[in-house]
Write a protein that holds these residues in place. Structure first.
Motif, PDB file in Angstrom:
ATOM      1  N   ARG A  94      51.025  -1.490  15.711  1.00 27.94           N
ATOM      2  CA  ARG A  94      50.370  -0.462  16.522  1.00 27.94           C
ATOM      3  C   ARG A  94      49.714   0.617  15.674  1.00 27.94           C
ATOM      4  O   ARG A  94      48.804   1.317  16.136  1.00 27.94           O
ATOM      5  N   LEU A  95      50.143   0.731  14.435  1.00 31.43           N
ATOM      6  CA  LEU A  95      49.669   1.809  13.560  1.00 31.43           C
ATOM      7  C   LEU A  95      48.626   1.362  12.549  1.00 31.43           C
ATOM      8  O   LEU A  95      47.670   2.097  12.260  1.00 31.43           O
ATOM      9  N   LEU A  96      48.794   0.172  11.990  1.00 27.98           N
ATOM     10  CA  LEU A  96      47.944  -0.285  10.888  1.00 27.98           C
ATOM     11  C   LEU A  96      47.140  -1.515  11.320  1.00 27.98           C
ATOM     12  O   LEU A  96      47.707  -2.492  11.794  1.00 27.98           O
ATOM     13  N   PRO A  97      45.824  -1.477  11.139  1.00 26.77           N
ATOM     14  CA  PRO A  97      44.964  -2.543  11.655  1.00 26.77           C
ATOM     15  C   PRO A  97      44.836  -3.726  10.711  1.00 26.77           C
ATOM     16  O   PRO A  97      44.988  -3.600   9.485  1.00 26.77           O
ATOM     17  N   VAL A  98      44.541  -4.874  11.274  1.00 28.73           N
ATOM     18  CA  VAL A  98      44.052  -6.014  10.497  1.00 28.73           C
ATOM     19  C   VAL A  98      42.600  -5.708  10.144  1.00 28.73           C
ATOM     20  O   VAL A  98      41.808  -5.347  11.014  1.00 28.73           O
ATOM     21  N   TYR A  99      42.264  -5.843   8.876  1.00 26.05           N
ATOM     22  CA  TYR A  99      40.915  -5.484   8.408  1.00 26.05           C
ATOM     23  C   TYR A  99      40.541  -6.489   7.328  1.00 26.05           C
ATOM     24  O   TYR A  99      41.092  -6.461   6.233  1.00 26.05           O
ATOM     25  N   ASP A 100      39.649  -7.419   7.669  1.00 21.64           N
ATOM     26  CA  ASP A 100      39.261  -8.439   6.696  1.00 21.64           C
ATOM     27  C   ASP A 100      37.758  -8.409   6.484  1.00 21.64           C
ATOM     28  O   ASP A 100      37.075  -7.476   6.922  1.00 21.64           O
ATOM     29  N   THR A 101      37.223  -9.409   5.804  1.00 18.88           N
ATOM     30  CA  THR A 101      35.802  -9.381   5.457  1.00 18.88           C
ATOM     31  C   THR A 101      34.906  -9.445   6.687  1.00 18.88           C
ATOM     32  O   THR A 101      33.831  -8.847   6.709  1.00 18.88           O
ATOM     33  N   VAL A 102      35.329 -10.165   7.726  1.00 18.47           N
ATOM     34  CA  VAL A 102      34.509 -10.276   8.935  1.00 18.47           C
ATOM     35  C   VAL A 102      34.483  -8.941   9.674  1.00 18.47           C
ATOM     36  O   VAL A 102      33.421  -8.454  10.084  1.00 18.47           O
ATOM     37  N   VAL A 103      35.658  -8.329   9.850  1.00 21.84           N
ATOM     38  CA  VAL A 103      35.730  -7.039  10.539  1.00 21.84           C
ATOM     39  C   VAL A 103      35.004  -5.973   9.732  1.00 21.84           C
ATOM     40  O   VAL A 103      34.291  -5.131  10.291  1.00 21.84           O
ATOM     41  N   ARG A 104      35.167  -5.990   8.423  1.00 18.77           N
ATOM     42  CA  ARG A 104      34.468  -5.013   7.585  1.00 18.77           C
ATOM     43  C   ARG A 104      32.965  -5.177   7.696  1.00 18.77           C
ATOM     44  O   ARG A 104      32.219  -4.192   7.732  1.00 18.77           O
ATOM     45  N   CYS A 105      32.506  -6.418   7.781  1.00 21.41           N
ATOM     46  CA  CYS A 105      31.075  -6.677   7.924  1.00 21.41           C
ATOM     47  C   CYS A 105      30.562  -6.085   9.235  1.00 21.41           C
ATOM     48  O   CYS A 105      29.465  -5.533   9.298  1.00 21.41           O
ATOM     49  N   ALA A 106      31.361  -6.216  10.292  1.00 25.40           N
ATOM     50  CA  ALA A 106      30.945  -5.719  11.608  1.00 25.40           C
ATOM     51  C   ALA A 106      31.034  -4.208  11.717  1.00 25.40           C
ATOM     52  O   ALA A 106      30.173  -3.571  12.342  1.00 25.40           O
ATOM     53  N   LEU A 107      32.069  -3.617  11.118  1.00 20.80           N
ATOM     54  CA  LEU A 107      32.341  -2.196  11.340  1.00 20.80           C
ATOM     55  C   LEU A 107      31.990  -1.303  10.156  1.00 20.80           C
ATOM     56  O   LEU A 107      31.948  -0.079  10.305  1.00 20.80           O
ATOM     57  N   GLY A 108      31.766  -1.890   8.989  1.00 25.02           N
ATOM     58  CA  GLY A 108      31.428  -1.091   7.826  1.00 25.02           C
ATOM     59  C   GLY A 108      32.646  -0.783   6.973  1.00 25.02           C
ATOM     60  O   GLY A 108      33.759  -1.201   7.255  1.00 25.02           O
ATOM     61  N   ARG A 109      32.406  -0.021   5.936  1.00 22.44           N
ATOM     62  CA  ARG A 109      33.471   0.285   4.973  1.00 22.44           C
ATOM     63  C   ARG A 109      33.473   1.772   4.623  1.00 22.44           C
ATOM     64  O   ARG A 109      33.118   2.162   3.508  1.00 22.44           O
ATOM     65  N   PRO A 110      33.897   2.618   5.555  1.00 21.92           N
ATOM     66  CA  PRO A 110      34.019   4.045   5.229  1.00 21.92           C
ATOM     67  C   PRO A 110      35.041   4.252   4.122  1.00 21.92           C
ATOM     68  O   PRO A 110      35.887   3.386   3.882  1.00 21.92           O
ATOM     69  N   PRO A 111      34.989   5.389   3.434  1.00 20.47           N
ATOM     70  CA  PRO A 111      35.902   5.623   2.302  1.00 20.47           C
ATOM     71  C   PRO A 111      37.375   5.426   2.650  1.00 20.47           C
ATOM     72  O   PRO A 111      38.152   4.952   1.839  1.00 20.47           O
ATOM     73  N   SER A 112      37.788   5.816   3.835  1.00 27.38           N
ATOM     74  CA  SER A 112      39.176   5.633   4.254  1.00 27.38           C
ATOM     75  C   SER A 112      39.151   5.014   5.653  1.00 27.38           C
ATOM     76  O   SER A 112      39.034   5.728   6.652  1.00 27.38           O
ATOM     77  N   PHE A 113      39.248   3.685   5.720  1.00 30.59           N
ATOM     78  CA  PHE A 113      39.081   3.010   7.003  1.00 30.59           C
ATOM     79  C   PHE A 113      40.146   3.408   8.005  1.00 30.59           C
ATOM     80  O   PHE A 113      39.853   3.658   9.181  1.00 30.59           O
ATOM     81  N   TRP A 114      41.397   3.461   7.575  1.00 24.76           N
ATOM     82  CA  TRP A 114      42.483   3.801   8.506  1.00 24.76           C
ATOM     83  C   TRP A 114      42.245   5.162   9.154  1.00 24.76           C
ATOM     84  O   TRP A 114      42.331   5.307  10.369  1.00 24.76           O
ATOM     85  N   SER A 115      41.947   6.169   8.341  1.00 25.25           N
ATOM     86  CA  SER A 115      41.756   7.510   8.867  1.00 25.25           C
ATOM     87  C   SER A 115      40.515   7.597   9.750  1.00 25.25           C
ATOM     88  O   SER A 115      40.510   8.284  10.780  1.00 25.25           O
ATOM     89  N   THR A 116      39.462   6.907   9.346  1.00 29.25           N
ATOM     90  CA  THR A 116      38.231   6.930  10.139  1.00 29.25           C
ATOM     91  C   THR A 116      38.434   6.217  11.467  1.00 29.25           C
ATOM     92  O   THR A 116      37.954   6.676  12.513  1.00 29.25           O
ATOM     93  N   LEU A 117      39.155   5.096  11.451  1.00 29.16           N
ATOM     94  CA  LEU A 117      39.438   4.383  12.698  1.00 29.16           C
ATOM     95  C   LEU A 117      40.311   5.235  13.614  1.00 29.16           C
ATOM     96  O   LEU A 117      40.094   5.274  14.833  1.00 29.16           O
ATOM     97  N   ARG A 118      41.285   5.916  13.054  1.00 33.50           N
ATOM     98  CA  ARG A 118      42.131   6.806  13.862  1.00 33.50           C
ATOM     99  C   ARG A 118      41.273   7.848  14.561  1.00 33.50           C
ATOM    100  O   ARG A 118      41.445   8.097  15.771  1.00 33.50           O
ATOM    101  N   ALA A 119      40.348   8.472  13.830  1.00 30.09           N
ATOM    102  CA  ALA A 119      39.485   9.486  14.428  1.00 30.09           C
ATOM    103  C   ALA A 119      38.569   8.883  15.489  1.00 30.09           C
ATOM    104  O   ALA A 119      38.325   9.495  16.534  1.00 30.09           O
ATOM    105  N   ALA A 120      38.066   7.681  15.235  1.00 31.91           N
ATOM    106  CA  ALA A 120      37.176   7.029  16.198  1.00 31.91           C
ATOM    107  C   ALA A 120      37.905   6.690  17.488  1.00 31.91           C
ATOM    108  O   ALA A 120      37.377   6.875  18.593  1.00 31.91           O
TER     109      ALA A 120
END
Length: 226
Positions: free
Chosen positions: A152-178
């Protein structure tokens, strides 16, 4: 602790909004988890990721990587090096990871978690760094292993998801804010998608997000650089 950049959050909100809108995400979720399949179709192996052996946050095992956890991670099309498997089950790396996991919040959604739970330097971030320092382990395996233990806290994040969503400097924190943007609109949409697809509550909002994005981008012909 540095907050995610507003521009990065805005971009991620837009990309998630595009991926989670319309009938396609529900169809993709049902296909992935094997709901309403036609004869000859099978669920994706990753449909067992969060449920195998009762899940990674079960009582007594939430802070320990078990053999069942390792099998679950490998349902997501990765192979964990044998040396790391042994180290996690019986060696000092497993002991170090368990000590860090004990400091990572359990049973809380990323959208509701305090910022420090996923910030740089947090126990979760240090656990990710510990795993990536092991031979033969990259950021994908590290992230999937931690997502099994804190779904519930930490996401699965692989090359396909990164390709779709991008690669902000801190993905976890940016996803939390989003996910918390606009009163948590995206988080609530994920819960609505879960219900519409007929998935159990044991499938986390983050996992709904991962599968919907992964399935959609994979079908669209993911061809981003690794």
């Amino acid at each position: 602790m540095q907050a995610p950049r507003p521009d990065d959050v805005a971009v991620l909100v837009q990309r998630l909004d595009e991926r989670l809108t319309g009938p396609r995400p529900v169809d993709d979720l049902r296909r992935y988890f094997g709901i309403g399949l036609r004869p000859g179709q099978e669920a994706f192996s990753g449909a067992r990721f969060e449920h195998l052996g009762g899940g990674g946050e079960g009582a007594g095992t939430a802070d320990t990587v078990t053999a069942t956890d390792l099998v679950a991670v490998e349902t997501l099309s990765v192979r964990i090096p044998v040396e790391l498997k042994l180290g996690l089950l019986e060696g000092p790396v497993g002991e170090r990871l368990s000590a860090l996991l004990r400091e990572v919040p359990s049973g809380v959604d990323l959208a509701d978690a305090p910022a420090q739970a996923v910030a740089d330097g947090s126990p979760a971030a240090r656990a990710w760094k510990l795993l990536t320092e092991q031979q033969g382990v990259g950021w994908v395996i590290a992230g999937k292993t931690l997502a099994r233990k804190r779904p519930r806290l930490l996401p699965v994040y692989d090359t396909v998801v990164r390709c779709a969503l991008g690669r902000p400097p801190s993905f976890w924190s940016t996803l939390r804010a989003a996910l918390g943007h606009g009163g948590g609109a995206l988080h609530h949409r994920l819960l609505e998608l879960r219900e519409a697809a007929g998935l159990p509550d044991t499938v986390s909002a983050l996992r709904v997000c991962d599968v919907a994005v992964w399935m959609g981008h994979r079908t669209d012909g993911h061809a981003c650089p690794r």
